[in-house]
Write a protein that holds these residues in place. Sequence first.
Motif, PDB file in Angstrom:
ATOM      1  N   GLY A 220       0.974  -1.039   0.096  1.00 18.45           N
ATOM      2  CA  GLY A 220      -0.053  -0.038  -0.203  1.00 18.45           C
ATOM      3  C   GLY A 220       0.780   1.245   0.132  1.00 18.45           C
ATOM      4  O   GLY A 220       0.303   2.301  -0.630  1.00 18.45           O
ATOM      5  N   TYR A 221       1.996   1.257   0.806  1.00 19.03           N
ATOM      6  CA  TYR A 221       3.052   2.309   0.825  1.00 19.03           C
ATOM      7  C   TYR A 221       3.460   2.842  -0.597  1.00 19.03           C
ATOM      8  O   TYR A 221       3.447   3.778  -0.986  1.00 19.03           O
ATOM      9  CB  TYR A 221       3.992   2.061   1.690  1.00 19.03           C
ATOM     10  N   ILE A 222       3.982   1.677  -1.393  1.00 23.53           N
ATOM     11  CA  ILE A 222       4.385   1.792  -2.699  1.00 23.53           C
ATOM     12  C   ILE A 222       3.314   2.514  -3.690  1.00 23.53           C
ATOM     13  O   ILE A 222       3.811   3.561  -4.340  1.00 23.53           O
ATOM     14  CB  ILE A 222       4.799   0.439  -3.345  1.00 23.53           C
ATOM     15  N   ASP A 223       2.114   1.873  -3.564  1.00 22.58           N
ATOM     16  CA  ASP A 223       1.126   2.355  -4.411  1.00 22.58           C
ATOM     17  C   ASP A 223       0.741   4.004  -4.328  1.00 22.58           C
ATOM     18  O   ASP A 223       0.448   4.750  -5.094  1.00 22.58           O
ATOM     19  CB  ASP A 223       0.043   1.507  -4.335  1.00 22.58           C
ATOM     20  N   ALA A 224       0.668   4.135  -2.898  1.00 20.34           N
ATOM     21  CA  ALA A 224       0.511   5.477  -2.395  1.00 20.34           C
ATOM     22  C   ALA A 224       1.553   6.708  -2.574  1.00 20.34           C
ATOM     23  O   ALA A 224       1.392   7.792  -2.489  1.00 20.34           O
ATOM     24  CB  ALA A 224      -0.095   5.406  -0.965  1.00 20.34           C
ATOM     25  N   ASN A 225       2.917   5.968  -2.701  1.00 21.79           N
ATOM     26  CA  ASN A 225       4.059   7.193  -2.679  1.00 21.79           C
ATOM     27  C   ASN A 225       4.970   6.776  -3.692  1.00 21.79           C
ATOM     28  O   ASN A 225       6.106   6.350  -3.595  1.00 21.79           O
ATOM     29  CB  ASN A 225       4.734   7.149  -1.309  1.00 21.79           C
ATOM     30  N   PRO A 226       4.409   6.930  -4.827  1.00 23.31           N
ATOM     31  CA  PRO A 226       5.279   6.454  -6.028  1.00 23.31           C
ATOM     32  C   PRO A 226       6.592   7.517  -6.360  1.00 23.31           C
ATOM     33  O   PRO A 226       7.508   6.674  -6.817  1.00 23.31           O
ATOM     34  CB  PRO A 226       4.440   6.746  -7.231  1.00 23.31           C
ATOM     35  N   ALA A 227       6.828   8.718  -5.750  1.00 24.52           N
ATOM     36  CA  ALA A 227       7.601   9.422  -5.792  1.00 24.52           C
ATOM     37  C   ALA A 227       8.835   9.253  -4.823  1.00 24.52           C
ATOM     38  O   ALA A 227       9.696   9.845  -4.834  1.00 24.52           O
ATOM     39  CB  ALA A 227       7.451  10.829  -6.083  1.00 24.52           C
ATOM     40  N   ALA A 228       8.337   8.252  -3.765  1.00 23.31           N
ATOM     41  CA  ALA A 228       9.306   8.102  -2.684  1.00 23.31           C
ATOM     42  C   ALA A 228      10.603   7.134  -3.291  1.00 23.31           C
ATOM     43  O   ALA A 228      10.649   6.837  -4.386  1.00 23.31           O
ATOM     44  CB  ALA A 228       8.586   7.376  -1.492  1.00 23.31           C
ATOM     45  N   ASP A 229      11.476   7.325  -2.309  1.00 24.67           N
ATOM     46  CA  ASP A 229      12.793   6.170  -2.637  1.00 24.67           C
ATOM     47  C   ASP A 229      12.042   4.943  -2.273  1.00 24.67           C
ATOM     48  O   ASP A 229      11.894   4.264  -1.363  1.00 24.67           O
ATOM     49  CB  ASP A 229      13.752   6.539  -1.477  1.00 24.67           C
ATOM     50  N   LEU A 230      11.918   4.138  -3.402  1.00 26.39           N
ATOM     51  CA  LEU A 230      11.329   2.745  -3.575  1.00 26.39           C
ATOM     52  C   LEU A 230      12.449   1.871  -4.069  1.00 26.39           C
ATOM     53  O   LEU A 230      12.048   0.816  -4.708  1.00 26.39           O
ATOM     54  CB  LEU A 230      10.022   2.722  -4.658  1.00 26.39           C
ATOM     55  N   SER A 231      13.711   1.996  -3.740  1.00 28.98           N
ATOM     56  CA  SER A 231      14.603   0.952  -4.136  1.00 28.98           C
ATOM     57  C   SER A 231      14.490  -0.246  -3.343  1.00 28.98           C
ATOM     58  O   SER A 231      13.833  -0.173  -1.936  1.00 28.98           O
ATOM     59  CB  SER A 231      16.118   1.808  -3.779  1.00 28.98           C
ATOM     60  N   VAL A 232      15.146  -1.272  -3.353  1.00 29.88           N
ATOM     61  CA  VAL A 232      15.085  -2.353  -2.635  1.00 29.88           C
ATOM     62  C   VAL A 232      15.869  -2.112  -1.237  1.00 29.88           C
ATOM     63  O   VAL A 232      15.198  -2.620  -0.297  1.00 29.88           O
ATOM     64  CB  VAL A 232      15.822  -3.572  -3.693  1.00 29.88           C
ATOM     65  N   PRO A 233      16.806  -1.374  -1.214  1.00 30.85           N
ATOM     66  CA  PRO A 233      17.493  -1.060  -0.031  1.00 30.85           C
ATOM     67  C   PRO A 233      16.506  -0.474   1.030  1.00 30.85           C
ATOM     68  O   PRO A 233      16.152  -0.639   2.035  1.00 30.85           O
ATOM     69  CB  PRO A 233      18.811  -0.388  -0.233  1.00 30.85           C
ATOM     70  N   ALA A 234      15.860   0.622   0.321  1.00 26.86           N
ATOM     71  CA  ALA A 234      15.016   1.392   1.071  1.00 26.86           C
ATOM     72  C   ALA A 234      13.538   0.821   1.720  1.00 26.86           C
ATOM     73  O   ALA A 234      13.282   0.720   2.774  1.00 26.86           O
ATOM     74  CB  ALA A 234      14.427   2.558   0.264  1.00 26.86           C
ATOM     75  N   LEU A 235      13.144  -0.153   0.701  1.00 21.73           N
ATOM     76  CA  LEU A 235      11.937  -0.969   1.159  1.00 21.73           C
ATOM     77  C   LEU A 235      12.257  -2.078   2.148  1.00 21.73           C
ATOM     78  O   LEU A 235      11.681  -2.458   2.862  1.00 21.73           O
ATOM     79  CB  LEU A 235      11.372  -1.552  -0.102  1.00 21.73           C
ATOM     80  N   ALA A 236      13.271  -2.707   1.940  1.00 23.21           N
ATOM     81  CA  ALA A 236      13.983  -3.697   3.000  1.00 23.21           C
ATOM     82  C   ALA A 236      14.229  -3.117   4.307  1.00 23.21           C
ATOM     83  O   ALA A 236      13.427  -3.844   5.212  1.00 23.21           O
ATOM     84  CB  ALA A 236      15.033  -4.506   2.407  1.00 23.21           C
ATOM     85  N   ALA A 237      14.542  -2.029   4.366  1.00 21.80           N
ATOM     86  CA  ALA A 237      14.906  -1.379   5.537  1.00 21.80           C
ATOM     87  C   ALA A 237      13.299  -0.813   6.123  1.00 21.80           C
ATOM     88  O   ALA A 237      13.117  -1.151   7.300  1.00 21.80           O
ATOM     89  CB  ALA A 237      15.553   0.047   5.386  1.00 21.80           C
ATOM     90  N   ARG A 238      12.299  -0.393   5.537  1.00 21.55           N
ATOM     91  CA  ARG A 238      11.117  -0.203   6.036  1.00 21.55           C
ATOM     92  C   ARG A 238      10.281  -1.406   6.272  1.00 21.55           C
ATOM     93  O   ARG A 238       9.641  -1.560   7.388  1.00 21.55           O
ATOM     94  CB  ARG A 238      10.324   0.553   4.722  1.00 21.55           C
ATOM     95  N   ALA A 239      10.567  -2.692   5.765  1.00 18.88           N
ATOM     96  CA  ALA A 239      10.096  -3.793   6.126  1.00 18.88           C
ATOM     97  C   ALA A 239      10.669  -4.488   7.145  1.00 18.88           C
ATOM     98  O   ALA A 239      10.307  -5.540   7.945  1.00 18.88           O
ATOM     99  CB  ALA A 239       9.831  -4.756   5.026  1.00 18.88           C
TER     100      ALA A 239
END
Length: 319
Positions: A219-238
Motif C-alpha cells: 500500500g505504501y508503494i502504491d500511495a507514494n510513487p515518488a518516494a525512494d522505492l529502491s530495494v534497500p529502502a523498501l527492505a529497511a522499511r520492512a
Amino acid sequence: MQRRVLIVVFPGFQLLDMAGPADVFGTATLIRRDAYQVEVGSVSGGHVTAGNGVPVVTRPLAEVTEPVDTLLVAGGPSVPERLADTALVGQIARLAGGARRTASVCSGAFLLAEAGLLDRRRATTHWLVADDLRSRYSGVDVDADPLYIEDGDVWTSAGVLSGVDLALALVARDHGHGLARNVARGLVVYLHRPGGQSQFSTAMRALTPRSEPLRELQGYIDANPAADLSVPALAARAGMSQRHFSRVFTAQTGMSPGRYVERSRADTPRRLLEVTGLPLDAVARESGLGSPETLYRVFRRHWRISPGDHRRRFQSKER
C-alpha cells in the motif's frame, strides 16, 4: 440509417456481457437518434435466462435474415457446454458471414473460435480462461493482456465490463470520439479506455501478501510513487535484509520488488493524465519516473499509447 446490432445470448449467459454493450449503443442512440438499432437473439427465441437468473426476451436467430451491421456474442459460465450446440455455433457463423463486423465479450470468444471466426487471428478473452482458449484452438493467437483487440473485421474483448470499453470503441469508430465520450459520461463510466490498456492494474496483477508488513508496504508503494522505492529502502522499511526481503516479496506477490514498483509507477501517470492538467514533467516527477523521457518509455511499454495521446483522448474535462 441506423446500424443494426444483434447480440447473441444463450441459457446461462453473463448478463453484463449483453447489458453493458446494449446500454452503450442505446445511449448513443438517445444522443444521436439514427445511431443504432439493438436486438437480442438466441437459438430458440423467447425468454432466455442469464446465469444470474434474470430472463431476457430474445428473437430466434434463424428469423434474422436482414443485414446485420454488428454481430456481438456474449460470454458466460455456460459457454463450455454451449460449444457443442451446433445450432448456436452454426447461426453465429451464418450471421457473421453477412455482418460488417463481428465481436465477442469475455468467453464469447470461444464461440467465435468454435465457429472458425478466429482462425489465424489475434484475439483476447478473460484472463482466467485465456490458457484454455489457447490450448483448445491452436489456430488462434491469444493475447490475454489487452482490454480488447481488433483484427480485421473481428473484435474480441476481455472479461465482463470490458464489453463496455469494446462497445465505446465501436461507437467511436462509427461516430467519432466525441459521441463515445458523451456516452461514457451519460453512463457515468470513468473514461473510455484504449484497447491496448492491460486488463490488470498493478494491484490486480500482484498477489496479496500473506504477511501484514508486506501488505502495508504494498500500500505504501502504491500511495507514494515518488518516494525512494529502491530495494534497500523498501527492505529497511520492512525490517528485513535486502536478500530476504526480495525473496519473500517475490514469493508472496508473484513479482519482484523492482517489477512491482515499475508497474505501480506506470499506473500513477495514467490517472494523473486523465484527471489533472499537470504538464508532463510534473506528471513524471509525481509518478517517481523523473523525466518526460522516462515517462514516455514506461507509458508506451505498459499502456501502448503515448502520454500526450492518452491525455488528448481520455482526459476528463470535469477535473
